[in-house]
Structures are given as structure tokens and as C-alpha cells.
Design a protein around this motif. Structure first.
Motif, PDB file in Angstrom:
ATOM      1  N   ASN A  20       0.893  12.143  -7.865  1.00  0.00           N
ATOM      2  CA  ASN A  20       0.595  13.338  -8.650  1.00  0.00           C
ATOM      3  C   ASN A  20      -0.712  13.946  -8.158  1.00  0.00           C
ATOM      4  N   VAL A  21      -0.709  15.222  -7.912  1.00  0.00           N
ATOM      5  CA  VAL A  21      -1.941  15.898  -7.506  1.00  0.00           C
ATOM      6  C   VAL A  21      -2.128  17.152  -8.351  1.00  0.00           C
ATOM      7  N   ARG A  22      -3.379  17.498  -8.587  1.00  0.00           N
ATOM      8  CA  ARG A  22      -3.698  18.695  -9.344  1.00  0.00           C
ATOM      9  C   ARG A  22      -4.699  19.534  -8.590  1.00  0.00           C
ATOM     10  N   ASP A  23      -4.483  20.847  -8.640  1.00  0.00           N
ATOM     11  CA  ASP A  23      -5.406  21.735  -7.935  1.00  0.00           C
ATOM     12  C   ASP A  23      -6.493  22.214  -8.899  1.00  0.00           C
ATOM     13  N   ALA A  24      -7.309  23.124  -8.427  1.00  0.00           N
ATOM     14  CA  ALA A  24      -8.438  23.594  -9.235  1.00  0.00           C
ATOM     15  C   ALA A  24      -8.010  24.343 -10.485  1.00  0.00           C
ATOM     16  N   PHE A  25      -6.766  24.792 -10.514  1.00  0.00           N
ATOM     17  CA  PHE A  25      -6.238  25.502 -11.679  1.00  0.00           C
ATOM     18  C   PHE A  25      -5.451  24.568 -12.600  1.00  0.00           C
ATOM     19  N   GLN A  26      -5.564  23.258 -12.335  1.00  0.00           N
ATOM     20  CA  GLN A  26      -4.884  22.237 -13.129  1.00  0.00           C
ATOM     21  C   GLN A  26      -3.368  22.311 -13.019  1.00  0.00           C
ATOM     22  N   VAL A  27      -2.886  22.937 -11.966  1.00  0.00           N
ATOM     23  CA  VAL A  27      -1.453  22.913 -11.704  1.00  0.00           C
ATOM     24  C   VAL A  27      -1.120  21.565 -11.085  1.00  0.00           C
ATOM     25  N   ALA A  28      -0.123  20.892 -11.645  1.00  0.00           N
ATOM     26  CA  ALA A  28       0.234  19.547 -11.196  1.00  0.00           C
ATOM     27  C   ALA A  28       1.484  19.573 -10.326  1.00  0.00           C
ATOM     28  N   TYR A  29       1.459  18.748  -9.321  1.00  0.00           N
ATOM     29  CA  TYR A  29       2.605  18.604  -8.419  1.00  0.00           C
ATOM     30  C   TYR A  29       2.972  17.117  -8.372  1.00  0.00           C
ATOM     31  N   TRP A  30       4.285  16.851  -8.258  1.00  0.00           N
ATOM     32  CA  TRP A  30       4.780  15.479  -8.256  1.00  0.00           C
ATOM     33  C   TRP A  30       5.527  15.151  -6.981  1.00  0.00           C
ATOM     34  N   GLY A  31       5.375  13.914  -6.534  1.00  0.00           N
ATOM     35  CA  GLY A  31       6.179  13.427  -5.442  1.00  0.00           C
ATOM     36  C   GLY A  31       7.556  13.020  -5.940  1.00  0.00           C
ATOM     37  N   GLN A  32       8.412  12.621  -4.986  1.00  0.00           N
ATOM     38  CA  GLN A  32       9.787  12.281  -5.339  1.00  0.00           C
ATOM     39  C   GLN A  32       9.918  10.876  -5.922  1.00  0.00           C
ATOM     40  N   GLY A  33       8.876  10.082  -5.775  1.00  0.00           N
ATOM     41  CA  GLY A  33       8.896   8.721  -6.292  1.00  0.00           C
ATOM     42  C   GLY A  33       9.277   7.700  -5.234  1.00  0.00           C
ATOM     43  N   THR A  34       8.653   6.542  -5.317  1.00  0.00           N
ATOM     44  CA  THR A  34       8.981   5.450  -4.406  1.00  0.00           C
ATOM     45  C   THR A  34       9.112   4.167  -5.231  1.00  0.00           C
ATOM     46  N   GLN A  35      10.157   3.414  -4.970  1.00  0.00           N
ATOM     47  CA  GLN A  35      10.448   2.218  -5.755  1.00  0.00           C
ATOM     48  C   GLN A  35       9.583   1.045  -5.295  1.00  0.00           C
ATOM     49  N   VAL A  36       8.960   0.387  -6.259  1.00  0.00           N
ATOM     50  CA  VAL A  36       8.255  -0.866  -6.013  1.00  0.00           C
ATOM     51  C   VAL A  36       8.929  -1.935  -6.857  1.00  0.00           C
ATOM     52  N   THR A  63       0.846  -1.180   0.000  1.00  0.00           N
ATOM     53  CA  THR A  63       0.000   0.000   0.000  1.00  0.00           C
ATOM     54  C   THR A  63       0.885   1.235   0.000  1.00  0.00           C
ATOM     55  N   LEU A  64       0.701   2.068  -1.006  1.00  0.00           N
ATOM     56  CA  LEU A  64       1.417   3.329  -1.093  1.00  0.00           C
ATOM     57  C   LEU A  64       0.539   4.437  -0.530  1.00  0.00           C
ATOM     58  N   SER A  65       1.183   5.421   0.074  1.00  0.00           N
ATOM     59  CA  SER A  65       0.444   6.579   0.546  1.00  0.00           C
ATOM     60  C   SER A  65       1.187   7.850   0.155  1.00  0.00           C
ATOM     61  N   CYS A  66       0.440   8.919  -0.006  1.00  0.00           N
ATOM     62  CA  CYS A  66       1.009  10.211  -0.390  1.00  0.00           C
ATOM     63  C   CYS A  66       0.211  11.302   0.307  1.00  0.00           C
ATOM     64  N   ALA A  67       0.908  12.070   1.123  1.00  0.00           N
ATOM     65  CA  ALA A  67       0.272  13.168   1.842  1.00  0.00           C
ATOM     66  C   ALA A  67       0.688  14.485   1.224  1.00  0.00           C
ATOM     67  N   ALA A  68      -0.298  15.298   0.873  1.00  0.00           N
ATOM     68  CA  ALA A  68      -0.037  16.611   0.275  1.00  0.00           C
ATOM     69  C   ALA A  68      -0.244  17.693   1.324  1.00  0.00           C
ATOM     70  N   SER A  69       0.683  18.617   1.374  1.00  0.00           N
ATOM     71  CA  SER A  69       0.560  19.706   2.348  1.00  0.00           C
ATOM     72  C   SER A  69       0.870  21.033   1.669  1.00  0.00           C
ATOM     73  N   GLY A  70       0.288  22.084   2.200  1.00  0.00           N
ATOM     74  CA  GLY A  70       0.482  23.422   1.652  1.00  0.00           C
ATOM     75  C   GLY A  70      -0.630  24.313   2.142  1.00  0.00           C
ATOM     76  N   SER A  71      -0.324  25.563   2.293  1.00  0.00           N
ATOM     77  CA  SER A  71      -1.304  26.506   2.831  1.00  0.00           C
ATOM     78  C   SER A  71      -2.539  26.570   1.931  1.00  0.00           C
ATOM     79  N   ASN A  72      -3.680  26.221   2.489  1.00  0.00           N
ATOM     80  CA  ASN A  72      -4.956  26.297   1.775  1.00  0.00           C
ATOM     81  C   ASN A  72      -4.990  25.434   0.518  1.00  0.00           C
ATOM     82  N   PHE A  73      -4.167  24.396   0.492  1.00  0.00           N
ATOM     83  CA  PHE A  73      -4.114  23.546  -0.699  1.00  0.00           C
ATOM     84  C   PHE A  73      -5.247  22.541  -0.667  1.00  0.00           C
ATOM     85  N   ARG A  74      -5.999  22.503  -1.759  1.00  0.00           N
ATOM     86  CA  ARG A  74      -7.116  21.560  -1.874  1.00  0.00           C
ATOM     87  C   ARG A  74      -7.002  20.835  -3.213  1.00  0.00           C
ATOM     88  N   PRO A  75      -6.395  19.653  -3.217  1.00  0.00           N
ATOM     89  CA  PRO A  75      -6.226  18.932  -4.479  1.00  0.00           C
ATOM     90  C   PRO A  75      -7.554  18.440  -5.045  1.00  0.00           C
TER      91      PRO A  75
END
Length: 116
Positions: free
Chosen positions: A96-112, A19-31
Motif C-alpha cells: 500500500n502506498v499513499r501520495d501527498a494527497f493521501q490517495v492510496a494505491y494497492w498492490g495485487q497481493g502476494t501469498q505468504v 523478504t517481500l518487495s514492492c516497486a511503485a511506478s508512475g509519472s512523477n509519482f512520489r509516495p
């Protein structure tokens, strides 16, 4: 500044689960959309699964029935449960997460790695 923190990758035998997990953080960020991509050596990055804030999900055909994506909107966290893993699932998995403006953010990657 949006930050993504991934966890849960590792080495597993064929038929196993991760099970992979990804937590997004940022001021007022709503993916709006949260998802997972993967990239195997010598191959292009591809979508594995994605989920909207309303719960609409999309899966790559090759993982349907084996993977389940879910999210906790209160925690801005997305999960990917992978079962019946195969060697061909071996890749670096990226959040990968995208906000309401379609701006995309990427994690650093995790090896499986799926190998006996």
C-alpha cells in the motif's frame, strides 16, 4: 497511472524468513507512505508495517522484533524482511502506498504461507 509490482511471497517453514518487495511506478509519482497490509482467511485486512519518506516506521505489535520495513526512495521500492515466521503470519500480503494527497494505491497481493 500508478502501478505497484509485488514479489517475494511463497511457502516457508516456521522459523524461516522471507523478504517481500514492492516497486511503485508512475509519472512523477512520489509516495509519502509505503507499507504492507495482510489479510488472512476470514479476517480483516490489517497493517503490518509502514514507513514514511522520512524514515519513520510503524509496526503491528505482533511482528515487532521479527520484521523490518525499509525503502529505497530513488527506486520507489519498499521491502519487508520477515524473520522467525509463524503459522499465524500466513496471509495474503498487500503493498500500500499513499501520495501527498493521501490517495492510496494497492498492490495485487502476494501469498505468504508458513507451514511445515
Amino acid at each position: 497511472q500508478v502501478q505497484l509490482v509485488e514479489s517475494g511471497g511463497g511457502l516457508v517453514q516456521p522459523g524461516g524468513s522471507l523478504t517481500l518487495s514492492c516497486a511503485a511506478s508512475g509519472s512523477n509519482f512520489r509516495p509519502i507512505v509505503m507499507g504492507w497490509y495482510r489479510q488472512a482467511p476470514g479476517k480483516e485486512r490489517e497493517l503490518v508495517a509502514a514507513i514514511t519518506s522520512g524514515g519513520i516506521v510503524t509496526y503491528k505489535d505482533a511482528v515487532k522484533g521479527r520484521c523490518t520495513i525499509s525503502r529505497d526512495n530513488a527506486k520507489n521500492t519498499v521491502y519487508l524482511q520477515m524473520n522467525s515466521l509463524k503459522p499465524e503470519d500466513t496471509a495474503v500480503y498487500y503493498c500500500n502506498v499513499r501520495d501527498a494527497f493521501q490517495v492510496a494505491y494497492w498492490g495485487q497481493g502476494t501469498q505468504v504461507t508458513v507451514s511445515s
